[in-house]
Design a protein around this motif. Structure first.
Motif, short mmCIF file in Angstrom:
data_model
loop_
_atom_site.label_atom_id
_atom_site.label_comp_id
_atom_site.label_asym_id
_atom_site.label_seq_id
_atom_site.Cartn_x
_atom_site.Cartn_y
_atom_site.Cartn_z
N SER A 55 44.89 3.15 31.30
CA SER A 55 45.77 4.32 31.47
C SER A 55 47.22 3.94 31.22
N MET A 56 47.63 2.78 31.74
CA MET A 56 48.99 2.30 31.49
C MET A 56 49.20 2.02 30.01
N ALA A 57 48.19 1.41 29.38
CA ALA A 57 48.28 1.11 27.96
C ALA A 57 48.44 2.39 27.14
N SER A 58 47.65 3.40 27.46
CA SER A 58 47.71 4.65 26.72
C SER A 58 49.03 5.37 26.95
N TYR A 59 49.56 5.27 28.16
CA TYR A 59 50.83 5.92 28.46
C TYR A 59 51.96 5.29 27.64
N LEU A 60 51.98 3.95 27.57
CA LEU A 60 53.02 3.27 26.80
C LEU A 60 52.85 3.56 25.31
N GLN A 61 51.62 3.62 24.83
CA GLN A 61 51.37 3.99 23.43
C GLN A 61 51.94 5.39 23.14
N PHE A 62 51.68 6.31 24.06
CA PHE A 62 52.19 7.68 23.91
C PHE A 62 53.71 7.70 23.86
#
Length: 253
Positions: A136-143
């Protein structure tokens, strides 16, 4: 890219020397451009080393109305402490840009102003989170990177070091893509799939390959070491090492 930076040659292989060069340049810039003095102090001059300044760059992207800057900075510093290769790779990326990009006026320019460089360093953090069950953290930073820099690199994609990203806008790199050391990527490049929904479905870009502006490479195919993909080419088949391909569809030249 035929000229080289005026940065002292000794600094390229010495992180401490490179950081001193950056701070000297930042101090000179703050004196010549007083309106930016506070910015240079915040971004560069108040830091003891490159890692500290890099953490700020990534924390600025991660922070939002939902994540405070202080919390983001603490999280990034913790990632750096456990994964020193992130900082080492960022330094390698910076060295390549300083050596190869004649348009860079100061050694700190990529760190502060290059969207492709900054997005790549954010990806390195999101990649660690993806691999350590913090998806979830990874996806948030990607976003956040996609919104801020118009660069969309899936957190699972494997990217090497010494990567030369010029401009950066519009770059898309899919989940199972691999980009090895020394690759050059210009704006608008897509390393995408062909519609397959699972499995290994994205390109493998080998060492020192060159991907021209708006090149599209699709599917689980290999672009060999030192191969060159021309601007605007669409590639759906393997390209052997050292070969140049151009056109729609791409063919060897």
């Amino acid at each position: 890219m035929t000229e080289t930076s005026d940065l002292g040659a000794h600094a390229f292989n010495d992180p401490a020397a490179l950081w001193r060069e950056i701070q000297v340049a930042a101090l000179e810039a703050s004196r010549s451009q007083p309106l930016l003095a506070d910015f240079y102090r915040y971004a560069l001059l108040d830091h003891s080393d490159f890692a500290s300044a890099l953490a700020v760059v990534i924390a600025e992207t991660l922070s939002s109305t939902h994540i405070s800057y202080a919390s983001a900075l603490a999280e990034i510093r913790a990632v750096f402490a456990e994964n020193p290769l992130i900082v080492e790779s960022a330094l390698d990326d910076l060295r390549v840009l300083l050596q190869e990009d004649a348009a860079i006026p100061e050694p700190f320019t990529p760190l502060l102003y290059f969207s492709g460089y900054r997005a790549l360093q954010c990806h390195r953090v999101s990649h660690v989170w993806w691999a350590t069950a913090k998806k979830s953290m990874a996806s948030y930073l990607q976003f956040r990177c996609s919104c801020t820099f118009s660069v969309d690199i899936h957190p699972a994609a494997c990217v090497g070091k010494g990567i030369f990203i010029d401009h950066g806008a519009g770059i898309v790199i899919g989940e199972t893509a691999v980009v090895e050391d020394g690759v050059t990527i210009f704006q608008g490049v897509t390393l995408g799939g062909t519609g397959k929904l699972d499995g290994d479905r994205h390109p493998k870009i080998r060492r020192n390959a060159f991907l021209g502006a708006n090149a599209v490479v699709l599917g689980n195919i290999e672009i060999g070491e030192g191969a060159r993909i021309g601007a605007g080419a669409i590639v759906t088949k393997r390209v052997a090492a050292g070969v140049t391909v151009v056109g729609l569809p791409a063919s060897a030249r």
